[in-house]
Design a protein around this motif. Structure first.
Motif, mmCIF file in Angstrom:
data_model
loop_
_atom_site.group_PDB
_atom_site.id
_atom_site.type_symbol
_atom_site.label_atom_id
_atom_site.label_comp_id
_atom_site.label_asym_id
_atom_site.label_seq_id
_atom_site.Cartn_x
_atom_site.Cartn_y
_atom_site.Cartn_z
ATOM 1 N N LYS A 197 1.071 -1.110 0.255
ATOM 2 C CA LYS A 197 0.101 -0.004 -0.061
ATOM 3 C C LYS A 197 0.877 1.207 -0.388
ATOM 4 C CE LYS A 197 -4.585 -2.431 2.616
ATOM 5 N NZ LYS A 197 -4.596 -1.644 3.564
ATOM 6 N N PHE A 198 2.090 0.991 0.703
ATOM 7 C CA PHE A 198 2.695 2.399 1.000
ATOM 8 C C PHE A 198 2.837 2.797 -0.636
ATOM 9 C CE2 PHE A 198 7.499 3.423 0.881
ATOM 10 C CZ PHE A 198 7.441 4.447 1.271
ATOM 11 N N PHE A 199 3.984 1.360 -1.390
ATOM 12 C CA PHE A 199 4.591 2.391 -2.894
ATOM 13 C C PHE A 199 3.247 2.248 -3.491
ATOM 14 C CE2 PHE A 199 7.708 -0.511 -0.956
ATOM 15 C CZ PHE A 199 9.053 0.372 -1.166
ATOM 16 N N SER A 200 2.040 2.145 -3.259
ATOM 17 C CA SER A 200 1.311 2.365 -4.199
ATOM 18 C C SER A 200 1.150 3.695 -4.387
ATOM 19 C CB SER A 200 -0.393 1.734 -4.329
ATOM 20 O OG SER A 200 0.069 -0.157 -4.645
ATOM 21 N N VAL A 201 0.831 4.178 -3.005
ATOM 22 C CA VAL A 201 0.988 5.517 -2.265
ATOM 23 C C VAL A 201 1.432 6.856 -3.133
ATOM 24 C CG1 VAL A 201 0.163 7.147 -0.989
ATOM 25 C CG2 VAL A 201 -1.138 5.166 -1.082
ATOM 26 N N PHE A 202 3.363 5.984 -2.689
ATOM 27 C CA PHE A 202 4.052 6.827 -2.959
ATOM 28 C C PHE A 202 4.568 6.810 -5.145
ATOM 29 C CE2 PHE A 202 8.913 6.153 -4.387
ATOM 30 C CZ PHE A 202 10.027 7.005 -3.446
ATOM 31 N N TYR A 203 4.244 6.184 -5.418
ATOM 32 C CA TYR A 203 4.343 6.137 -6.781
ATOM 33 C C TYR A 203 3.041 7.370 -7.530
ATOM 34 C CZ TYR A 203 7.940 2.879 -7.237
ATOM 35 O OH TYR A 203 9.528 2.756 -7.287
ATOM 36 N N PHE A 204 1.853 6.559 -7.003
ATOM 37 C CA PHE A 204 0.810 8.057 -7.168
ATOM 38 C C PHE A 204 1.544 9.411 -7.272
ATOM 39 C CE2 PHE A 204 -2.479 10.645 -5.605
ATOM 40 C CZ PHE A 204 -3.370 10.200 -6.855
#
Length: 380
Positions: A197-204
């Motif tokens: 979830k963190f990397f999804s938000v990070f790349y968003f």
């Protein structure tokens, strides 16, 4: 019978204990699936309580930092080729070459940043120091677009521009391999399930920053007149009467379109520092750097293979690096080399895709950008 009596006594004791704790203002918290464990109120375990919905608080500073940094980079890059062509008087071919040379350095310097972080400074110090370099580069590029403030020759502005772009390439490339890995370091073992979830938000945040800045900075350049037609740097054989807005882009506000990304990069630096006390910081592992070991293994295998040292039929090429390098490491290097074959066609794609910032942008200056009116006229 004995077990039933024992169970009844336990329930009575728990009821009495709950009543006593309720009178004292205490509450009992139960965690499903995990036994309760006592944690000290001091020391490193305190970091466990600094969470928001299970996520470490420190990652919000990292995500904010990345949004501002990507806004700065893509915002500056969106108008760079126009600045080189219409402001610094490079021809279109030269401007295109300079633009793509800058992009190459931006994506080559991550190797340097990774080496510095892994072998010398660690991720936090690498991000911090190279972010300062990044800010200096942005400010230098912004100053090169303010002729009334400096009143320099065109050569001086070109030198300032190249210096600023070099610092930006070092900064943005140097921190690129560190930020996402540093974000992953913030998660403890019981939080690993939140990494995706963190990397999804990070790349968003990366894509949000790039999209907003790519749309905004061209508007700042084209719709705001900062200094007027006479704001262009003078060439050696040019007088003021020839420096019109059509030739030098004096009606375009490059100072503002570079200044906003510079401001966002300064904000990015302060946002990153804001979470300094919350970060989990790992010291660099030390020892030999993995990149140099990788290159050294290939070089040793090539040398021994050419000199026929230990060259045997049926032995893999990479195993000629043994026993200088362990067999397991040589096998890992060989696996990486096999995977790299997949990436061979990618330069063809990116060489075309990145034209959107150079040739396609220059082509757009010759086109009618009024899409809505032309579409309505065509429909009618």
């Amino acid at each position: 019978i004995t077990s039933e009596i024992t169970t009844g006594r336990r329930k009575q004791e728990e009821t009495m204990l709950g009543a006593d704790q309720a009178q004292n203002g205490e509450t009992i918290q139960e965690v499903e699936g995990e036994p309760e464990s006592e944690q000290p109120k001091t020391g490193k375990k305190v970091v466990d309580f600094l969470t928001c919905r299970g996520f470490p608080l420190s990652i919000f500073f990292i995500v904010g930092n990345e949004f501002c940094e990507r806004f700065s980079y893509y915002g500056m890059r969106a108008v760079l080729v126009l600045y080189l062509t219409f402001y610094l008087h490079f021809d279109e071919d030269t401007s295109t070459s300079l633009y793509h040379t800058f992009i190459v350095f931006c994506y080559a310097t991550p190797l340097l940043g990774a080496i510095i972080a892994d072998s010398l400074l660690g991720k936090f110090k690498t991000i911090f120091i190279l972010s300062i370099v990044y800010v200096v580069g942005n400010v230098t590029l912004m100053l090169s677009a303010i002729p009334p403030a400096l009143n320099c020759s065109e050569t001086a502005y070109r030198v300032m521009t190249f210096g600023g772009l070099a610092l930006i390439a070092l900064g943005t490339g140097g921190i690129k391999p560190c930020v996402s890995a540093f974000g992953g370091d913030q998660f403890q073992d019981h939080q690993k399930h939140l990494l995706s979830k963190f990397f999804s938000v990070f790349y968003f945040s990366i894509n949000a920053g790039s999209v907003i800045s790519t749309l905004l900075t061209p508007v700042l350049r084209g719709d705001i007149n900062c200094f007027g037609p006479e704001s262009c740097p003078a060439t050696a054989n040019d007088n003021s009467t020839n420096r019109t807005a059509s030739k030098c882009g004096g009606e375009d506000c490059y100072a503002l379109s570079f200044g906003v990304p510079a401001a966002l990069m300064i904000i990015s630096l302060f946002v990153f520092l804001g979470g300094s006390r919350l970060y989990t910081k790992h010291k660099p592992p030390g020892g030999k750097n993995i990149f140099f070991m990788f290159v050294g293994c290939i070089a040793t295998a090539t040398k021994n293979w050419l000199l026929k040292k230990g060259r045997r039929k049926g032995v893999k090429f990479i195993h000629h690096a043994c026993p200088t390098y362990p067999v397991e490491f040589a096998n890992d290097v060989w696996a990486v080399l096999r995977v790299l074959v997949i990436f061979l066609p990618l330069p063809v794609f990116w060489s075309l895709f990145d034209q959107q910032g150079s040739r396609w942008t220059l082509q757009a200056t010759r086109m009618n950008g009024d899409i809505v009116s032309n579409y309505l006229l065509w429909c009618l």
